[in-house]
Motif scaffolding. Structure first.
Motif, short mmCIF file in Angstrom:
data_model
loop_
_atom_site.label_atom_id
_atom_site.label_comp_id
_atom_site.label_asym_id
_atom_site.label_seq_id
_atom_site.Cartn_x
_atom_site.Cartn_y
_atom_site.Cartn_z
N ASN A 1358 0.84 -1.22 0.00
CA ASN A 1358 0.00 0.00 0.00
C ASN A 1358 0.87 1.26 0.00
N CYS A 1359 2.08 1.15 0.57
CA CYS A 1359 2.99 2.31 0.59
C CYS A 1359 3.64 2.54 -0.77
N THR A 1360 3.77 1.46 -1.59
CA THR A 1360 4.45 1.60 -2.89
C THR A 1360 3.47 1.68 -4.05
N LEU A 1361 2.43 0.78 -4.05
CA LEU A 1361 1.40 0.77 -5.12
C LEU A 1361 0.02 0.84 -4.46
N PRO A 1362 -0.43 2.02 -4.04
CA PRO A 1362 -1.69 2.13 -3.28
C PRO A 1362 -2.90 1.57 -4.04
N GLY A 1363 -2.87 1.50 -5.35
CA GLY A 1363 -4.04 1.03 -6.10
C GLY A 1363 -3.98 -0.42 -6.52
#
Length: 1552
Positions: A1358-1363
């Motif tokens: 979630n910190c790197t690719l939130p979607g």
């Protein structure tokens, strides 16, 4: 009896015929300690051996201290000298004493009169030990002579010392000087009263009659040996018991019965004085004994024209009564008292008129001498206190010994305030309340001690003991007889009780000071006799006299003559009256003493100094207040203004200046004299202007960027960096408050004192001048911790963060200042050996000026700097110097030693005391000690040695004028003598190694020589594997063996130092000498069996041994039998690493390196096993996995590997555990490494400086072995979920190994992905890892470890690719995490508990239900308990807890923000970014303020809380810096961080 006769026999034999028994008897006679006597007897030291004894043998073999050595050798030399004189004068002495025997009538009970004897040769008078218990006439032993009591003067406080010797009986000199006669009464004193009176009367009247006829003064002494008899010497004081005083007084009643007529009787009464009873001091006596003296004073007015006759009484046993001899006239012939014969009577009467005239002239001459030659007491006092200098400075320490001061004297003690007082032995129990101590404390700070404090019962090293008692920092005030105002200390007691209970303590205290703390000749002991003298005060004198080997550096001041008389009488037990007089100032009023001493003190008595204040004025700082800030050297506005220029001569000013230009450290007096135009200006280098500009910008900002700023000065050693730093302080002392932080001071103390200095005499804490603190050669940890402490205090005091409070001026040596400057260019300046064009002009001009004042050789360092330290210039200078020296001389040897130390060990030096010992100089020299040492040096040595005046060491020392000169000297000298030989000579020099003064520092330098490595992080040009000396020696002719021999010798010289043994083991295994390496690793282990580093080194030996066996294996496919040795070595290494893992970690160790060692060996062992021929066929990999993971054992390895099956089958589990432990440690703490660890660490650089990357790489290697064969086609990092079989089909073990291989096997590896500069790449990896897990996860389908890894992968994703489509909701993750257990024996891991704290933190105050709040609170509580266990052995590590995530303003999973998101917003170099974190600047960054959520809470009784899910629930939050919590109960806001120590509060602010 035989033994006794043997012992006594030494007197009758010449020294060369003595046995060891004779030697022992003589040693006891001269007062040597019994333990040394016994030892010498055991070593069979006979007379001939005694004559050749050397100090080195006595020190090393016998273990004697230098005081005892000095005493023994001196007495030995005196003995040999006296024997030579005896042989020379033997024939003369044998002819004396036979002639001029007077006729005697031997009365009953009367001792025979002695034959006439010649006086002993006055040249043989010597100071020897007090007690002469066992001597004989023929021994020729040295005598302890003493003076007579004053003639015809009653003295109440005088005593004789038993066995001391009075000068031989004398004849007539000039009629006024009394002649002396002795009578022992050795047996006669036992007679009854009547017989005793007749005996004494007979002797007194005969002697008095002779004196009156000769018109000479005289004294007859009873209790003094009048002949050589048995063990007694002529003139020896023996004393006699006195049963009745009346017997000796009434003996004079015979005057009326014995003299010729009433006129003569009346004259006799006028001339013969009543007896004087003088006590004899005897330590071993059970009853008092006395010497009885009768003075005879035949004044001319009484005896003129008269001839006196006396009939002396004698007791007749037959008649049982006293009868009287015929009245005859007596006279003195030499030392005899014969009667005047009839033949001589007429001639004698004719000469009486001449004698009368001589007597009248003598009396007239005496009366006309109105005043004796008055002693210049002022000059004498000055010499005694300064040891011959023109003025008093800080080069000497002073010890005061005193008794009760009278009130009128307390106004005259100003001279004490500017004396460099080390300690005071005070016998006044009221001193603190109404005496000297209380008055002294009004201006100076003291530490109050008792004698007990000096006992050192804990066995502390000297340095620790000194720090413990705060010696050198404050005057130590030792209450020797209790303190009446202090209930907890020693009680006051009477004289006898004191001697029984405290005399031993006094002896110990004096011994410790003289033998362990203060070098000889560095201090003066001053006795102030201010009231009636008692025995304990004199005992103190005896102790100092004994420890200091005599009266040098002792002084006595007594205003009262009566006090002094009693003192000198009691002090005679140590030395004679005339010697005491030489060191005494008597009847000089204390007011005169005060004025005289102040007149020779370099500083005025100035009770206050001034500091700048914000409004441009100044305030006063009392000296007693300044002394309380003893961790700082405060630089005042009026610094040095108390210096009396009129006292300083031009020569002294020139010496101060030349000392600096020769390479000495600059002093404030240099700047002051330059400002006063009394010496030349000091050049300001470019760095001074650059640093001043940086300071100007900081100081003149309306709002400070941060409350604590820093300016760094990195400088080449000897380039003037320290001078630049002090120039800055000097030039800024009127603008800000300036201070130098002293070395070896606790950070909390420095912080407290710095804050007090800032706020001194200021009312508004937000409106104070900043404090400029100079820190020299401090490591990064110290500066970090000091900054943190200062920041805490600023927060506590609610000082605005925009107020500049402190500026740290950090001045550090570096071999590459330019590179260090680049780390933080906006706040760093570099000082190098190379001069700029502007500097060259300044230096050239200054050089021309100095050439007019000094010889170039005596300002050498300045000349070198002017030349830019041109290598060719230094080379030529050193070459010319060394061409002139004698390479075989002790001085050249000393140069080699100092050059070696100065070349390799920064700030090293050699104490003058060590130098004297090395050069064979006597340790007891005169009062000009350093000059005596300098005179002993060659001209060349004087050029290159500089005398250090280091306040931190308190020991006079030397070093070579510059490091580059030292290196060049070493380089050129080692052309003839290799450095290994120089080093070997140094560490084998037992005199230097065992020398006590400065020993701790000296051994520290020696240890650094062999252990300290070069590190780029410290400014060194390169990182070295071993100490630079060892690396150099390894390249010399003898190669590694030379280095090994050297390390072995160092190990022994340093008292079997375990860390030298450890480094030797490293050296050996690095050079493939594994058997020897193992021996030395075991040796280190035997010395430190529970030390992490030592045990780790043992593992490293096996590790490198295993690597070597593996790498040199000839067979590519070894058989199981061939593999046995290699496997055994590897498993031994793993066992050693595991033993290290189980030991408590050191405070400085933030990561147990032994786990890394175990992983290294384990992974390599797995690779080796897979290459054994049994496992190389098509099913070999599968069979190896089966062997390692199940009970299956292939037939081929069953027998050969029988010893290893159990360990090999546990290999996978143990490696997994080790990787998890490393991950956990990295999760808790930051990865900084201290300098101490750097010296001892045996790990690879990657393991030390990039442990997270190492862990990720090793995890992949480990997992690669245990993945099944189908995984071989996987492409590792870039493979994705589409390329692999369905996750549901994977076993739990397969899934674990695959996730490990991809970087998802532990908490640290997963979070390491967040540091990837390419978030997309990191996100894809995380999606791949998550794809390994079943899609529809439930709480129970994974074990707790896997579940924790899965959840942290979700948060990281979630910190790197939130979607990402792989993401779960916060609620789902919360539900999964409820499987974690927060209590009991089965409690989950720290990482699982950490996840609970992250997931269950409420987004709003009312968000959580009671159950969720309980989960959160339980998780926090459990986390803190685990963290406490983790860091209880490492208090420093608590401050370096790693904060992984912060609470953001967003909702759901987006509320969790990793620290990398904040670090992206901070600009600057690594050093500058660290500074922004530390200074709190990060929380003011616009992007951070927009990103993070400020949480509301409150403080309550010193704790910080926020509201929980229900009304009654509250959650405790710990402030990141405990001191940042405001006082009282306040509503606050703060940023929230998540760590393995629970939730932490940052940037706490009180709500308006």
């Amino acid at each position: 009896m035989e033994s006794g006769s043997s012992e006594a026999g030494w007197r009758d034999l010449s020294c060369d015929r003595w046995t060891e028994i004779h030697v022992s008897a003589w040693l006891r006679f001269i007062g040597m300690k019994d333990k040394y006597v016994t030892k010498l007897e055991e070593e069979e030291v006979t007379g001939p051996v005694l004559t050749t004894l050397q100090s080195e043998y006595l020190s090393t073999t016998i273990g004697m201290r230098s005081g005892q050595i000095e005493h023994l050798l001196k007495k030995r030399d005196e003995l040999l000298l006296s024997e030579q004189k005896k042989q020379k004068k033997g024939s003369d002495l044998s002819s004396e004493g036979g002639g001029d025997m007077r006729e005697k009538v031997l009365h009953l009970g009367q001792e025979p009169n002695p034959p006439s004897q010649q006086p002993a040769d006055p040249a043989e008078r010597e100071d020897i030990p007090v007690e002469c218990n066992d001597s004989s006439a023929s021994a020729g032993a040295p005598l302890s002579f003493c003076d007579y009591q004053n003639f015809d003067q009653p003295e109440t406080n005088c005593r004789y010392v038993k066995h001391n010797v009075l000068l031989p009986e004398t004849g007539i000199e000039n009629m006024m000087i009394p002649c002396h006669e002795y009578k022992s009464l050795e047996t006669a004193h036992k007679l009854d009263s009547k017989k005793l009176q007749s005996k004494v009367g007979s002797e007194v009247l005969r002697f008095a009659c002779a004196c009156m006829n000769m018109r000479t003064n005289g004294t007859i002494h009873f209790g003094i040996m009048d002949k050589i008899k048995g063990k007694h010497k002529h003139g020896e004081i023996i004393g006699v018991p006195v049963g009745s005083l009346h017997d000796y007084v009434d003996a004079l009643d015979y005057i009326e019965r014995c003299f010729k007529d009433s006129n003569q009787q009346c004259d006799a009464r006028k001339c013969i004085r009543n007896p004087r009873f003088v006590e004899v001091f005897d330590k071993e006596a059970t009853e008092k004994t006395w010497v009885i003296e009768y003075d005879v004073v035949p004044k001319a007015s009484i005896v003129k024209g008269k001839l006196y006759s006396v009939g002396v009484p004698k007791f007749s046993e037959k008649a049982n009564k006293v009868i009287y001899e015929k009245k005859v006239a007596y006279y003195r012939v030499g030392a005899n008292t014969p009667q005047i014969t009839d033949d001589n009577l007429v001639h004698f009467i004719q000469q009486l008129s001449e004698k009368d005239q001589q007597r009248e002239e003598a009396e007239c001459s005496r009366s006309q001498t109105t005043v004796e030659c008055v002693e210049d007491q002022s000059r004498k006092l000055s010499i005694l206190l300064t040891c011959g200098k023109t003025h008093m400075d800080n080069s000497l320490f002073y010890i005061i010994v005193t008794n009760k001061f009278q009130p009128e004297h307390l106004g005259s003690i100003s001279f004490l305030f500017h004396m460099n007082l080390f300690c005071v032995f005070d016998f006044d129990p009221d001193s603190k309340t109404s005496g000297l101590c209380g008055k002294y404390k009004e201006q100076k700070v003291v530490t109050l001690h008792f004698l007990e404090n000096y006992a050192n019962n804990d066995g502390l090293k000297t340095a620790e003991f000194v720090n413990n008692l705060q010696l050198f920092e404050r005057t130590s005030w030792i209450f020797c007889n209790g303190r009446k105002d202090f209930p907890g200390g020693e009680e006051t007691c009477d004289e006898k009780t004191w001697i029984k209970t405290r005399k031993k303590k006094l002896k110990k205290a004096v011994s410790v000071i003289c033998n362990d703390i203060l070098p000889r000749s560095s201090f003066v002991v001053l006795f102030l006799l201010m009231s009636d003298v008692e025995q304990p005060l004199v005992d103190t004198f005896h102790e100092f006299y004994a420890e200091m080997n005599g009266l040098d550096f002792l002084a006595v001041i007594s205003e009262s003559k009566e006090n002094y008389k009693k003192w000198s009488s009691l002090a005679k037990a140590s030395c004679d009256t005339s010697s005491l007089k030489d060191i005494s100032i008597v009847e000089m009023p204390l007011t005169h003493v005060d004025a005289t001493v102040q007149s020779i003190q370099l500083s005025k008595n100035q009770p206050t100094r001034t500091l700048p204040v914000l409004n441009g004025g100044v305030c006063f700082l009392k000296s007693v207040e300044e002394a309380m800030l003893d961790s700082l050297e405060v630089i005042s506005v009026d610094q040095c203004d108390d210096t009396k220029l009129e006292v300083m001569s031009e020569d002294e000013i020139q010496q101060i200046e030349s000392y600096f230009y020769r390479g000495g450290k600059i002093d404030w007096i240099n700047f002051w004299l330059a400002d006063k135009h009394r010496c030349g200006n000091i050049i300001q280098r470019d760095a001074f202007n650059e640093a001043s500009t940086i300071l100007d910008k900081m100081a003149h900002l309306t709002k400070a960027i941060r409350p604590i700023e820093s300016v760094n000065i990195y400088h080449h050693p000897g380039s003037g960096g320290s001078t630049v730093a002090r120039q800055i302080l000097w030039s800024w002392r009127k603008k800000v408050r300036c201070a130098v932080v002293k070395q070896c001071k606790e950070i909390t103390t420095v912080c407290e004192h710095a804050v007090r200095l800032r706020e001194h005499d200021e009312k508004d804490k937000n409106n104070c001048l900043p404090v400029l603190l100079l820190l020299e050669d401090r490591n990064a940890d110290y500066i970090y911790d000091l900054r943190r402490e200062l920041g805490n205090v600023i927060a506590i005091k609610k000082i605005s963060p925009s107020v500049l409070c402190f500026i740290l001026l950090i001045c550090n040596r570096s071999n590459d200042p330019g590179r260090m400057c680049k780390a933080s260019p906006s706040q760093t300046v570099a000082v190098t050996h190379k001069l700029s064009s502007v500097e060259k002009q300044l230096f050239s001009k200054k050089h021309e000026q100095l050439k007019l004042q000094f010889e170039p050789d005596f300002i050498l360092t300045f000349v070198l700097l002017s030349e830019g330290f041109e290598p060719s210039y230094i080379e030529n200078f050193v070459k010319n110097l060394l061409d002139k020296i004698d390479h075989s001389s002790p001085t050249t040897r000393l140069i080699r030693f100092v050059a070696l130390l100065n070349s390799y060990v920064g700030d090293s030096y050699l104490s003058v005391s060590h130098c004297e010992a090395s050069l064979g100089m006597a340790t007891h020299v005169d009062r000009a000690r350093y000059h005596a040492f300098v005179d002993h040096l060659s001209e060349e040595a004087r050029l290159i040695f500089i005398h250090l005046k280091e306040g931190s060491t308190h020991i006079s020392s030397i070093r070579i004028i510059h490091t580059l000169v030292a290196k060049e000297i070493l380089s050129q000298l080692s052309a003839n003598l290799p450095q290994s030989d120089i080093a070997m000579d140094l560490i084998n020099d037992k005199v230097l190694i065992s020398h006590r003064f400065g020993r701790d520092e000296f051994l520290k330098f020696i240890r650094a020589l062999f252990i300290r490595r070069n590190k780029k992080s410290r400014g060194d040009p390169v990182d070295t594997t071993f100490s630079p000396l060892i690396e150099h020696v390894s390249t010399e002719g003898g190669g590694v063996q030379k280095a090994v021999d050297l390390m072995k010798a160092a190990h022994i010289a340093l008292g079997k130092d375990p860390y030298v043994a450890q480094q030797l083991a490293r050296l050996l295994y690095t050079n493939l000498r594994f058997e020897e390496a193992l021996e030395w690793a075991e040796e280190a282990k035997s010395l430190l069996p529970y030390d992490t580093f030592v045990l780790d080194t043992l593992g490293q030996v096996y590790k490198w041994w295993f690597y070597h066996l593996y790498d040199t294996l000839e067979e590519k496919e070894p058989s199981p039998e061939r593999a046995v040795e290699i496997i055994s070595t590897a498993l031994k290494g793993i066992s050693a690493f595991r033993a290290s893992e189980k030991t408590p970690k050191k405070e400085t160790v933030s990561l147990n390196s032994s786990y890394q060692g175990e992983v290294d060996v384990g992974c390599r062992l797995l690779k080796f096993l897979s290459g054994v021929d049994v496992f190389l066929n098509s099913t070999g990999k599968s069979e190896l996995m089966q062997y390692l993971l199940t009970d299956y054992i292939p037939a081929e390895v069953k027998q050969p590997w029988q010893r290893f099956h159990q360990q090999l089958k546990g290999l996978q589990r143990s490696l997994g555990h080790a990787l998890e432990c490393i991950s956990e440690d990295l999760s808790y703490f930051q990865t900084d490494i201290s300098e101490e660890v750097e010296e001892l660490d045996a790990r690879d650089p990657e393991q030390v400086y990039n442990p997270r990357e190492w862990l990720t790489r090793k995890s992949a290697v480990y997992a690669g072995f245990f993945c099944d064969t189908s995984d071989e086609s996987d492409q590792g990092e870039e493979s994705n979920s589409a390329d692999i079989s369905s996750p549901e089909k994977l076993s739990a073990f397969q899934r674990q190994m695959r996730t490990y291989k991809l970087g998802g096997g532990n908490f640290t590896s997963i979070l390491s992905l967040l540091y990837d500069k390419n978030p997309q790449r990191a996100g894809k990896k995380l999606e791949t890892i998550i794809g390994m897990y079943p899609e529809n996860l439930t709480r129970n389908c994974l074990d707790q470890k896997e579940l924790a890894n899965y959840i942290i992968c979700q948060i990281a994703l979630n910190c790197t690719l939130p979607g990402s489509l792989k993401l779960m909701s916060l609620e789902k993750l919360q539900d999964l995490s409820k499987r974690f257990i927060t209590k009991g024996r089965n409690m989950s891991t720290a990482s699982a508990l950490f996840l609970l704290s992250l997931l269950f933190w409420p987004e709003t105050r009312n968000e959580l239900n009671t159950a969720d709040t309980q989960i959160f609170l339980s998780a926090i509580d459990a986390l803190q308990k685990l963290c406490w266990q983790k860091s209880q052995d490492a208090s420093q590590r608590k401050s370096k807890i790693m904060t992984h995530f912060f609470l953001a303003k967003a909702k759901g999973l987006n509320k969790i923000v990793h620290r990398t998101a904040i670090e992206k917003q901070i600009k600057g170099t690594l050093s500058e970014r660290k500074l922004k974190w530390l200074g709190g600047e990060v929380w003011k960054t616009k992007e951070v303020v927009q990103l993070l959520q400020r949480v509301e809470g409150w403080t309550e009784n010193g704790d910080l809380f926020v509201k929980g899910g229900t009304r009654d629930n509250k959650i405790r939050v710990f402030p990141r810096y405990s001191a940042s919590l405001p006082n009282g109960n306040e509503n606050v806001t703060f940023y929230l961080g998540f760590s393995f120590d629970g939730v932490l509060a940052f940037d706490i602010r009180v709500m308006e």
